[in-house]
Design a protein around this motif. Structure first.
Motif, PDB file in Angstrom:
ATOM      1  N   GLN A 621       0.811  -1.079  -0.039  1.00 24.53           N
ATOM      2  CA  GLN A 621      -0.179   0.075  -0.172  1.00 24.53           C
ATOM      3  C   GLN A 621       0.970   1.268   0.048  1.00 24.53           C
ATOM      4  OE1 GLN A 621      -2.806  -0.035   3.360  1.00 24.53           O
ATOM      5  NE2 GLN A 621      -3.551   1.983   2.688  1.00 24.53           N
ATOM      6  N   ALA A 622       1.816   1.288   0.770  1.00 26.97           N
ATOM      7  CA  ALA A 622       3.027   2.462   0.805  1.00 26.97           C
ATOM      8  C   ALA A 622       3.614   2.602  -0.478  1.00 26.97           C
ATOM      9  CB  ALA A 622       3.881   2.144   1.849  1.00 26.97           C
ATOM     10  N   LEU A 623       3.780   1.693  -1.229  1.00 31.09           N
ATOM     11  CA  LEU A 623       4.789   1.634  -2.572  1.00 31.09           C
ATOM     12  C   LEU A 623       3.796   1.970  -3.717  1.00 31.09           C
ATOM     13  CD1 LEU A 623       7.428  -1.019  -1.650  1.00 31.09           C
ATOM     14  CD2 LEU A 623       7.901   1.636  -1.831  1.00 31.09           C
ATOM     15  N   GLY A 624       2.766   1.121  -3.696  1.00 31.04           N
ATOM     16  CA  GLY A 624       2.071   1.267  -5.031  1.00 31.04           C
ATOM     17  C   GLY A 624       2.470  -0.449  -5.580  1.00 31.04           C
ATOM     18  N   LYS A 625       1.356  -1.046  -6.065  1.00 29.18           N
ATOM     19  CA  LYS A 625       1.404  -2.301  -6.592  1.00 29.18           C
ATOM     20  C   LYS A 625       2.515  -2.347  -7.532  1.00 29.18           C
ATOM     21  CE  LYS A 625      -0.730  -6.548  -8.320  1.00 29.18           C
ATOM     22  NZ  LYS A 625       0.266  -6.886  -8.994  1.00 29.18           N
ATOM     23  N   GLU A 626       2.920  -1.476  -8.638  1.00 31.38           N
ATOM     24  CA  GLU A 626       3.804  -1.620  -9.736  1.00 31.38           C
ATOM     25  C   GLU A 626       5.300  -1.626  -9.134  1.00 31.38           C
ATOM     26  OE1 GLU A 626       5.187   0.794 -13.634  1.00 31.38           O
ATOM     27  OE2 GLU A 626       3.333   1.194 -12.687  1.00 31.38           O
ATOM     28  N   GLU A 627       5.649  -0.595  -8.219  1.00 32.37           N
ATOM     29  CA  GLU A 627       6.634  -0.375  -7.569  1.00 32.37           C
ATOM     30  C   GLU A 627       7.159  -1.499  -6.616  1.00 32.37           C
ATOM     31  OE1 GLU A 627      10.490   1.342  -6.398  1.00 32.37           O
ATOM     32  OE2 GLU A 627       9.345   1.195  -8.262  1.00 32.37           O
ATOM     33  N   PHE A 628       6.176  -2.006  -5.814  1.00 28.70           N
ATOM     34  CA  PHE A 628       6.226  -3.345  -4.991  1.00 28.70           C
ATOM     35  C   PHE A 628       6.567  -4.334  -5.733  1.00 28.70           C
ATOM     36  CE2 PHE A 628       4.854  -7.207  -2.933  1.00 28.70           C
ATOM     37  CZ  PHE A 628       5.075  -6.844  -1.509  1.00 28.70           C
ATOM     38  N   ASP A 629       5.707  -4.650  -7.007  1.00 25.48           N
ATOM     39  CA  ASP A 629       6.072  -5.902  -7.589  1.00 25.48           C
ATOM     40  C   ASP A 629       7.696  -5.958  -8.326  1.00 25.48           C
ATOM     41  OD1 ASP A 629       3.694  -6.713  -7.003  1.00 25.48           O
ATOM     42  OD2 ASP A 629       3.071  -6.300  -8.964  1.00 25.48           O
ATOM     43  N   ARG A 630       8.141  -4.770  -8.733  1.00 23.36           N
ATOM     44  CA  ARG A 630       9.537  -4.571  -9.103  1.00 23.36           C
ATOM     45  C   ARG A 630      10.486  -4.692  -8.122  1.00 23.36           C
ATOM     46  NH1 ARG A 630      13.782  -0.968  -9.308  1.00 23.36           N
ATOM     47  NH2 ARG A 630      12.744   0.162  -7.701  1.00 23.36           N
ATOM     48  N   LEU A 631      10.300  -4.173  -6.809  1.00 27.70           N
ATOM     49  CA  LEU A 631      11.187  -4.361  -6.004  1.00 27.70           C
ATOM     50  C   LEU A 631      11.257  -6.002  -5.707  1.00 27.70           C
ATOM     51  CD1 LEU A 631      10.600  -1.262  -3.882  1.00 27.70           C
ATOM     52  CD2 LEU A 631      12.802  -1.752  -5.197  1.00 27.70           C
ATOM     53  N   HIS A 632      10.008  -6.457  -5.419  1.00 29.30           N
ATOM     54  CA  HIS A 632      10.011  -8.068  -5.036  1.00 29.30           C
ATOM     55  C   HIS A 632      10.585  -8.725  -5.871  1.00 29.30           C
ATOM     56  CE1 HIS A 632       7.744 -11.829  -4.835  1.00 29.30           C
ATOM     57  NE2 HIS A 632       7.432 -11.616  -3.653  1.00 29.30           N
ATOM     58  N   ALA A 633      10.598  -8.508  -7.322  1.00 26.81           N
ATOM     59  CA  ALA A 633      11.281  -9.249  -8.259  1.00 26.81           C
ATOM     60  C   ALA A 633      12.654  -9.128  -8.034  1.00 26.81           C
ATOM     61  CB  ALA A 633      10.835  -8.711  -9.915  1.00 26.81           C
ATOM     62  N   LYS A 634      13.232  -7.852  -7.822  1.00 22.44           N
ATOM     63  CA  LYS A 634      14.580  -7.712  -7.651  1.00 22.44           C
ATOM     64  C   LYS A 634      15.119  -8.471  -6.391  1.00 22.44           C
ATOM     65  CE  LYS A 634      17.653  -4.137  -5.684  1.00 22.44           C
ATOM     66  NZ  LYS A 634      17.745  -2.831  -5.446  1.00 22.44           N
ATOM     67  N   GLY A 635      14.387  -8.779  -5.310  1.00 17.78           N
ATOM     68  CA  GLY A 635      14.633  -9.754  -4.000  1.00 17.78           C
ATOM     69  C   GLY A 635      14.547 -11.053  -4.477  1.00 17.78           C
ATOM     70  N   GLU A 636      13.647 -11.364  -5.488  1.00 17.04           N
ATOM     71  CA  GLU A 636      13.636 -12.731  -6.122  1.00 17.04           C
ATOM     72  C   GLU A 636      14.935 -13.149  -6.507  1.00 17.04           C
ATOM     73  OE1 GLU A 636       9.571 -14.742  -6.954  1.00 17.04           O
ATOM     74  OE2 GLU A 636       9.616 -12.951  -7.859  1.00 17.04           O
ATOM     75  N   ARG A 637      15.591 -12.170  -7.109  1.00 14.55           N
ATOM     76  CA  ARG A 637      16.583 -12.555  -8.294  1.00 14.55           C
ATOM     77  C   ARG A 637      17.857 -12.783  -7.254  1.00 14.55           C
ATOM     78  NH1 ARG A 637      13.951  -8.991 -11.592  1.00 14.55           N
ATOM     79  NH2 ARG A 637      15.498  -7.285 -11.119  1.00 14.55           N
ATOM     80  N   LEU A 638      17.990 -12.102  -6.018  1.00 15.64           N
ATOM     81  CA  LEU A 638      19.203 -11.999  -5.408  1.00 15.64           C
ATOM     82  C   LEU A 638      20.145 -13.248  -5.179  1.00 15.64           C
ATOM     83  CD1 LEU A 638      18.189  -9.483  -2.537  1.00 15.64           C
ATOM     84  CD2 LEU A 638      19.898  -8.991  -4.449  1.00 15.64           C
ATOM     85  N   GLY A 639      19.394 -14.321  -4.581  1.00 17.57           N
ATOM     86  CA  GLY A 639      20.053 -15.671  -4.359  1.00 17.57           C
ATOM     87  C   GLY A 639      20.268 -15.602  -2.886  1.00 17.57           C
TER      88      GLY A 639
END
Length: 749
Positions: A621-639
């Motif tokens: 809610q704080a970030l908005g869905k688009e920005e949250f999804d972008r950062l979420h995908a970044k985290g998924e790729r971290l390893g």
């Protein structure tokens, strides 16, 4: 180049690894540095050490004179020379070559020596350089080049890449073996060559090598075998029962007997290392030893010929069982991290021992006992699905004593609980408690009851949880074991938390931490994890962050993938509550990525999943869905390693520094299993795999089951995903890496 400081360099390695080719190329590159040039002496045809000076003299064109020895003539000629002398294939003339080298180096100051050998010469001036098999990309390149020469028009394509890679992997990157396999393409399609490599020694039959010892892969290794003493040959065969390397103590326990004395075994092992049969890997603790698969398979054949294969396999299983029981007995204690790391090093040996026991009539009880003693592997390393599969296979035999079956059922129930199958875990813990009581094992009974209570609590069955705790408490207190007491108090704290009494829960969690012994990581980190949740609910976010950071560190010390993933999820909750929404989104993604294919998030516990959804919603809610999804995908790729570093705010740790902190990879698979995995990736059914590999469907079924167990994944789709990931990584590495070796050509030794 070593010749900058050394006068004598010996290239060491097993037969066929390419020592001659490297020596010839090095000599050509160095020729300009020597005023009087380079001479190569091929010694494979020299059988008598006394003839060695004759061969060297002939290489320099020296005439033999009456009344002067050939050695004197060589020394006199080379005394003022500035030359490089290459002696190729010294292993069968070690003593003679060593003596010649010492005389020449002491008498001829301008001389340099370059030698190839499967064994060191042990001359004071000798510098050794081990020649390793080719890396995968270089193996593929060499095979493709030789295949194109043998069958014009052959090329590496997306369609045959998996088969070419499988050939190179099966042949250990040994250049001689790759060249012999490529020649077979004159008469056979690639698929047939790969299939015939199931028996690599028969498949790579007579060729046209530069010397008879290189006409087949078998003769190349036979040559090494003939150089060994009888005791070294026996030890070579016996060491082949080890699948994942071994240390000296293991070799002594498994391989020594009346025919091979324990006291002398180390000398024979040193002999095999010196002859490039066994590879020594230096570590922080004891050194470990291993053999290339090609060398090990040769030993397996020799062991079968000796008639001792079943006896050695049983000794190997019994050694693994002793080791597992020793570690399991103290796993919930100060030595937990060290034992978990040791279990991880021995995982291939454990798998081999269990599989032999489960496929050998009358030996099934050994697998039941072994699978039930691997807490450090299934729980400590988070290999839950593999633990469940081995446990199910062992349980199905009906073998084993009540005590061993109780341990197996307890460990299986732990894996089920951590994997989110809480209802099945309840049944498992009940069975484990019953068998442990029958065996009189009060320690295992207490653990089963403690975790039965915990699962009841997370399923919302608070009264069932309390009843089980009250039944077990007298025995727990009588045992007085600090870990068992700590677990019991943590359970009580968890129940108070679920009832909404945060103050009582915090008190019990802190009592549990005070009770647990220093150095114990798994139970301690789980307790800190739940204490952190209580502190979040109380609004003490800084206190919660301190606890969960330490929990993640403890989980990382164990390399517990499941525990680290859950810890990162809790750190995301804290970040969201502190208003660090971007960090929260990355951590939620990192936790999801780590858990994928390993275990469900937060053991599928409804209470924990509700908290996760609540804090995830705050960040989104704080970030908005688009920005949250972008950062979420970044985290998924971290390893895993970078995700832990991000969460802790510390410099990233290279995965090589923490080798077990990795998601599942194909590294644990045998060559045959890799072929099956590749066919699963192509979308073939088990029946189609059986037809393609010319095996029974039952065998194909077993291969797929083993792959699922080893990788700790639940579906064929996850196998295919791992194959795709490896192919993508290999393609990226191939495109970015510089050429590691010179252009490959010439004969191999």
């Amino acid at each position: 180049m070593l010749f900058g400081s050394a006068r004598m360099v010996t290239l060491l390695g097993p037969g066929g690894v390419g020592k001659t080719r490297i020596a010839v190329r090095a000599a050509a590159l160095l020729a300009g540095r020597f005023r009087d040039g380079v001479r190569l002496v091929e010694l494979a045809g020299v059988k008598d050490g006394e003839l060695l000076p004759h061969a060297v003299g002939a290489a320099f064109g020296l005439p033999e004179a009456v009344g002067r020895s050939p050695l004197d003539a060589v020394v006199e000629f080379l005394r003022e020379e500035q030359s490089l002398l290459v002696l190729d294939t010294c292993e069968h003339l070690v003593d003679s070559c060593a003596m010649l080298a010492e005389i020449l180096l002491s008498s001829c100051p301008g001389l340099r020596l370059l030698l190839t050998s499967r064994q060191t010469l042990d001359v004071p001036a000798e510098h050794t350089l081990a020649v390793a098999p080719l890396e995968r990309a270089d193996s593929v390149r060499l095979f493709t080049e030789r295949a194109a020469a043998a069958r014009p028009g052959f090329a590496l394509t997306p369609e045959n890449e998996e088969q070419v890679t499988a050939v190179c992997r099966r042949l250990d990157g040994i250049p001689l073996a790759l060249e012999l396999a490529a020649v077979r393409l004159r008469a056979l399609p690639l698929e047939q060559v790969l299939r015939r490599l199931e028996d690599r020694f028969r498949a790579l039959g007579v060729g046209r090598g530069s010397h008879p010892r290189h006409q087949t892969l078998r003769t190349a290794i036979d040559w090494s075998h003939e150089l060994c003493t009888p005791e070294e040959r026996t030890l070579w065969a016996r060491l082949s029962v080890f699948a994942g390397g071994f240390d000296l103590a293991a070799a002594e326990q498994v391989c020594a007997d009346g025919d091979l004395d324990t006291y002398d075994l180390v000398d024979h092992l040193i002999g095999l290392v010196d002859k490039s049969i066994v590879i020594r890997d230096e570590g922080e603790g004891d050194d470990r030893y291993r053999m290339l698969d090609t060398i090990r398979e040769y030993g397996v054949e020799r062991l079968a010929e000796s008639g001792d294969r079943e006896d050695l396999a049983r000794r190997h299983r019994d050694h693994c069982l002793r080791l597992a029981r020793e570690g399991n007995a103290v796993w919930f204690g100060p030595e937990q991290v060290a034992w978990t790391q040791r279990f991880d090093r021995e995982s291939d040996n454990f798998r081999t021992a269990m599989e032999w026991s489960l496929t050998t009539p009358g030996e099934e009880a050994g697998a039941v006992a072994l699978a039930g003693a691997l807490t450090g592997l299934w729980i400590g390393r988070g290999r839950l699905l593999e633990g469940i599969r081995w446990s199910d296979w062992a349980r199905a035999t009906g073998a084993g004593s009540p005590g061993d079956r109780g341990m197996l059922d307890y460990l299986r129930a732990m894996c089920l609980a951590l994997n989110g199958d809480l209802e099945a875990a309840v049944e498992g813990f009940v069975q484990a408690a019953g068998l442990s009581a029958e065996a009189g094992d009060r320690y295992r009974w207490s653990l089963s009851m403690i975790y039965l209570s915990a699962v009841h609590a997370h399923l919302g069955r608070i009264e069932d949880s309390r009843r089980v705790d009250e039944e077990s408490e007298p025995v727990v207190r009588e045992l007085g074991d600090p870990c068992v007491l700590g677990m019991h108090r943590r359970n009580q704290g968890d129940r108070y938390f679920l009832l909404g009494d945060a103050a009582a829960a915090e008190t019990l969690f802190r009592q549990a931490l005070d009770t647990l012994p220093p150095g114990e990581a798994w139970t301690t980190s789980v307790t800190r994890y739940f204490l952190g949740i209580v502190l979040i609910m109380k609004g003490d976010l800084d206190g919660a962050l301190a606890e969960v950071r330490q929990a993640v560190r403890d989980m990382a010390r164990l390399s517990d993938v499941v525990g680290v993933g859950n810890g990162l999820a809790e750190m995301a909750w804290i970040a969201a509550a502190q208003g660090r929404s971007a960090d929260a989104a990355v951590l939620v993604g990192a936790s999801a990525g780590i858990h994928r294919g390993v275990a469900p998030l937060l053991i599928n516990a409804p209470d924990l999943l509700a908290l996760h959804a609540q804090f995830r919603g705050v960040a989104e809610q704080a970030l908005g869905k688009e920005e949250f999804d972008r950062l979420h995908a970044k985290g998924e790729r971290l390893g895993l390693g970078p995700a832990v570093a991000f969460a802790l705010g510390e410099p990233p740790v290279a995965l090589s520094d923490t080798p077990a902190l990795r998601p599942p990879t194909l590294d644990a698979l045998t060559r045959r299993e890799r072929e099956v995995a590749a066919l699963v990736h192509q979308g073939l059914s088990n029946r189609e795999i059986a037809e393609k590999l010319v095996v029974s469907k039952r065998t194909a079924d077993a291969h797929v089951e083993h792959i699922l167990a080893k990788l700790g994944v639940a579906s064929r789709g996850e196998i295919a995903a791992l194959v795709r990931a490896e192919k993508a990584e290999n393609a990226q590495n191939e495109g970015s890496r510089p050429a590691a070796r010179a252009q490959i050509g010439g004969s191999c030794t």
